[in-house]
Design a protein around this motif. Sequence first.
Motif, PDB file in Angstrom:
ATOM      1  N   THR A 157     135.275  -6.297  81.902  1.00 43.10           N
ATOM      2  CA  THR A 157     134.465  -7.312  82.407  1.00 43.10           C
ATOM      3  C   THR A 157     132.904  -6.999  82.623  1.00 43.10           C
ATOM      4  OG1 THR A 157     136.348  -8.263  83.613  1.00 43.10           O
ATOM      5  CG2 THR A 157     134.497  -9.346  84.061  1.00 43.10           C
ATOM      6  N   LEU A 158     132.224  -7.967  81.921  1.00 49.88           N
ATOM      7  CA  LEU A 158     130.790  -7.840  81.860  1.00 49.88           C
ATOM      8  C   LEU A 158     130.153  -9.099  82.258  1.00 49.88           C
ATOM      9  CD1 LEU A 158     130.220  -5.625  78.387  1.00 49.88           C
ATOM     10  CD2 LEU A 158     130.044  -4.869  80.937  1.00 49.88           C
ATOM     11  N   ARG A 159     129.643  -9.147  83.429  1.00 50.84           N
ATOM     12  CA  ARG A 159     129.129 -10.358  84.135  1.00 50.84           C
ATOM     13  C   ARG A 159     130.270 -11.332  84.343  1.00 50.84           C
ATOM     14  NH1 ARG A 159     123.421 -12.160  81.343  1.00 50.84           N
ATOM     15  NH2 ARG A 159     122.211 -10.065  81.630  1.00 50.84           N
ATOM     16  N   THR A 160     130.744 -12.194  83.523  1.00 53.18           N
ATOM     17  CA  THR A 160     131.877 -12.971  83.774  1.00 53.18           C
ATOM     18  C   THR A 160     132.629 -13.232  82.506  1.00 53.18           C
ATOM     19  OG1 THR A 160     130.542 -15.084  82.992  1.00 53.18           O
ATOM     20  CG2 THR A 160     130.606 -14.629  85.622  1.00 53.18           C
ATOM     21  N   ARG A 161     132.487 -12.493  81.549  1.00 50.37           N
ATOM     22  CA  ARG A 161     133.158 -12.344  80.454  1.00 50.37           C
ATOM     23  C   ARG A 161     134.245 -11.038  80.350  1.00 50.37           C
ATOM     24  NH1 ARG A 161     130.351 -15.130  75.455  1.00 50.37           N
ATOM     25  NH2 ARG A 161     132.744 -15.063  74.902  1.00 50.37           N
ATOM     26  N   GLU A 162     135.468 -11.192  79.810  1.00 55.43           N
ATOM     27  CA  GLU A 162     136.312 -10.070  79.614  1.00 55.43           C
ATOM     28  C   GLU A 162     136.094  -9.663  78.012  1.00 55.43           C
ATOM     29  OE1 GLU A 162     140.149 -11.150  80.636  1.00 55.43           O
ATOM     30  OE2 GLU A 162     140.038 -10.393  82.593  1.00 55.43           O
ATOM     31  N   ARG A 163     136.082  -8.700  77.826  1.00 56.07           N
ATOM     32  CA  ARG A 163     135.807  -7.981  76.362  1.00 56.07           C
ATOM     33  C   ARG A 163     136.664  -6.909  76.100  1.00 56.07           C
ATOM     34  NH1 ARG A 163     131.803  -9.937  73.036  1.00 56.07           N
ATOM     35  NH2 ARG A 163     130.176 -11.126  74.179  1.00 56.07           N
ATOM     36  N   LEU A 164     136.935  -6.873  75.024  1.00 51.42           N
ATOM     37  CA  LEU A 164     137.865  -5.671  74.501  1.00 51.42           C
ATOM     38  C   LEU A 164     136.962  -4.495  74.270  1.00 51.42           C
ATOM     39  CD1 LEU A 164     140.948  -5.134  73.966  1.00 51.42           C
ATOM     40  CD2 LEU A 164     140.564  -5.573  71.594  1.00 51.42           C
ATOM     41  N   ALA A 165     137.457  -3.405  74.397  1.00 51.65           N
ATOM     42  CA  ALA A 165     136.409  -2.317  74.252  1.00 51.65           C
ATOM     43  C   ALA A 165     136.909  -1.145  73.741  1.00 51.65           C
ATOM     44  CB  ALA A 165     135.698  -1.990  75.551  1.00 51.65           C
ATOM     45  N   VAL A 166     136.655   0.099  73.127  1.00 51.43           N
ATOM     46  CA  VAL A 166     137.089   1.204  72.802  1.00 51.43           C
ATOM     47  C   VAL A 166     136.011   2.340  73.367  1.00 51.43           C
ATOM     48  CG1 VAL A 166     137.443   2.902  70.862  1.00 51.43           C
ATOM     49  CG2 VAL A 166     137.639   0.332  70.400  1.00 51.43           C
ATOM     50  N   LEU A 167     136.918   3.196  73.933  1.00 49.62           N
ATOM     51  CA  LEU A 167     136.391   4.258  74.668  1.00 49.62           C
ATOM     52  C   LEU A 167     136.550   5.609  73.748  1.00 49.62           C
ATOM     53  CD1 LEU A 167     137.870   3.805  78.397  1.00 49.62           C
ATOM     54  CD2 LEU A 167     135.240   3.789  77.621  1.00 49.62           C
ATOM     55  N   ARG A 168     135.491   6.156  73.687  1.00 50.17           N
ATOM     56  CA  ARG A 168     135.619   7.299  72.773  1.00 50.17           C
ATOM     57  C   ARG A 168     135.051   8.774  73.300  1.00 50.17           C
ATOM     58  NH1 ARG A 168     131.686   8.624  68.530  1.00 50.17           N
ATOM     59  NH2 ARG A 168     130.107   7.452  68.815  1.00 50.17           N
ATOM     60  N   PRO A 169     135.744   9.718  73.117  1.00 51.53           N
ATOM     61  CA  PRO A 169     134.791  10.856  73.588  1.00 51.53           C
ATOM     62  C   PRO A 169     133.474  11.400  72.694  1.00 51.53           C
ATOM     63  CG  PRO A 169     136.759  11.553  72.401  1.00 51.53           C
ATOM     64  CD  PRO A 169     136.850  10.076  72.382  1.00 51.53           C
ATOM     65  N   ARG A 170     132.468  11.663  73.276  1.00 53.34           N
ATOM     66  CA  ARG A 170     131.307  12.322  72.646  1.00 53.34           C
ATOM     67  C   ARG A 170     130.440  13.266  73.494  1.00 53.34           C
ATOM     68  NH1 ARG A 170     128.662  11.706  67.861  1.00 53.34           N
ATOM     69  NH2 ARG A 170     126.388  11.587  68.203  1.00 53.34           N
ATOM     70  N   HIS A 171     130.452  14.383  73.147  1.00 49.55           N
ATOM     71  CA  HIS A 171     129.626  15.431  74.095  1.00 49.55           C
ATOM     72  C   HIS A 171     130.033  15.522  75.441  1.00 49.55           C
ATOM     73  CE1 HIS A 171     127.041  15.884  70.576  1.00 49.55           C
ATOM     74  NE2 HIS A 171     126.674  14.517  70.792  1.00 49.55           N
ATOM     75  N   GLY A 172     131.502  15.562  75.525  1.00 48.73           N
ATOM     76  CA  GLY A 172     131.997  15.749  76.890  1.00 48.73           C
ATOM     77  C   GLY A 172     131.790  14.589  78.046  1.00 48.73           C
ATOM     78  N   MET A 173     131.523  13.183  77.344  1.00 46.72           N
ATOM     79  CA  MET A 173     131.474  12.097  78.060  1.00 46.72           C
ATOM     80  C   MET A 173     132.155  11.078  77.269  1.00 46.72           C
ATOM     81  SD  MET A 173     127.556  12.111  78.985  1.00 46.72           S
ATOM     82  CE  MET A 173     126.918  11.983  77.213  1.00 46.72           C
ATOM     83  N   LEU A 174     132.364  10.009  77.954  1.00 41.11           N
ATOM     84  CA  LEU A 174     132.950   8.696  77.371  1.00 41.11           C
ATOM     85  C   LEU A 174     132.097   7.759  76.874  1.00 41.11           C
ATOM     86  CD1 LEU A 174     136.097   7.765  79.729  1.00 41.11           C
ATOM     87  CD2 LEU A 174     136.218   8.906  77.426  1.00 41.11           C
ATOM     88  N   VAL A 175     132.173   7.211  75.897  1.00 41.18           N
ATOM     89  CA  VAL A 175     131.385   6.322  75.288  1.00 41.18           C
ATOM     90  C   VAL A 175     132.087   5.076  74.972  1.00 41.18           C
ATOM     91  CG1 VAL A 175     129.849   5.594  73.213  1.00 41.18           C
ATOM     92  CG2 VAL A 175     129.935   7.994  73.903  1.00 41.18           C
ATOM     93  N   LEU A 176     131.541   3.902  75.564  1.00 44.78           N
ATOM     94  CA  LEU A 176     132.183   2.683  75.488  1.00 44.78           C
ATOM     95  C   LEU A 176     131.434   1.568  74.596  1.00 44.78           C
ATOM     96  CD1 LEU A 176     133.967   0.532  77.250  1.00 44.78           C
ATOM     97  CD2 LEU A 176     131.933  -0.204  78.279  1.00 44.78           C
ATOM     98  N   HIS A 177     132.308   1.117  73.742  1.00 44.74           N
ATOM     99  CA  HIS A 177     131.963   0.248  72.707  1.00 44.74           C
ATOM    100  C   HIS A 177     132.781  -1.074  72.698  1.00 44.74           C
ATOM    101  CE1 HIS A 177     130.109   3.380  70.039  1.00 44.74           C
ATOM    102  NE2 HIS A 177     131.180   4.379  70.314  1.00 44.74           N
ATOM    103  N   THR A 178     131.903  -2.027  72.992  1.00 46.79           N
ATOM    104  CA  THR A 178     132.664  -3.400  73.009  1.00 46.79           C
ATOM    105  C   THR A 178     132.759  -4.106  71.701  1.00 46.79           C
ATOM    106  OG1 THR A 178     130.325  -4.345  73.327  1.00 46.79           O
ATOM    107  CG2 THR A 178     131.647  -3.878  75.323  1.00 46.79           C
ATOM    108  N   LEU A 179     133.773  -4.767  71.579  1.00 46.82           N
ATOM    109  CA  LEU A 179     134.295  -5.415  70.156  1.00 46.82           C
ATOM    110  C   LEU A 179     133.669  -6.943  70.365  1.00 46.82           C
ATOM    111  CD1 LEU A 179     137.631  -3.654  69.810  1.00 46.82           C
ATOM    112  CD2 LEU A 179     135.648  -2.930  69.009  1.00 46.82           C
ATOM    113  N   ARG A 180     133.278  -7.232  69.156  1.00 44.97           N
ATOM    114  CA  ARG A 180     132.957  -8.563  69.007  1.00 44.97           C
ATOM    115  C   ARG A 180     134.256  -9.507  68.720  1.00 44.97           C
ATOM    116  NH1 ARG A 180     127.078  -9.665  67.302  1.00 44.97           N
ATOM    117  NH2 ARG A 180     126.056  -7.854  68.113  1.00 44.97           N
TER     118      ARG A 180
END
Length: 61
Positions: free
Chosen positions: A18-41
């Motif tokens: 949830t970003l602000r007041t909207r729910e979104r689908l997202a993908v979490l992927r590993p990169r350089h030892g961290m998680l990267v969040l990509h929201t889908l449109r």
Amino acid sequence: MLVEALARHGTVAVAKVTLRTRERLAVLRPRHGMLVLHTLRCSLGTVSRIMFGARSRGLRG
């Protein structure tokens, strides 16, 4: 721990965020030892229909 498991298996995680007041689908992927969040449109309803509705009718989504 999640970062290591995803990196080891070469997979990503699907999440609902949830970003602000909207729910979104997202993908979490590993990169350089961290998680990267990509929201889908796309709306969550669209994804639910594609993933679950088509399979329950025997169609390919």
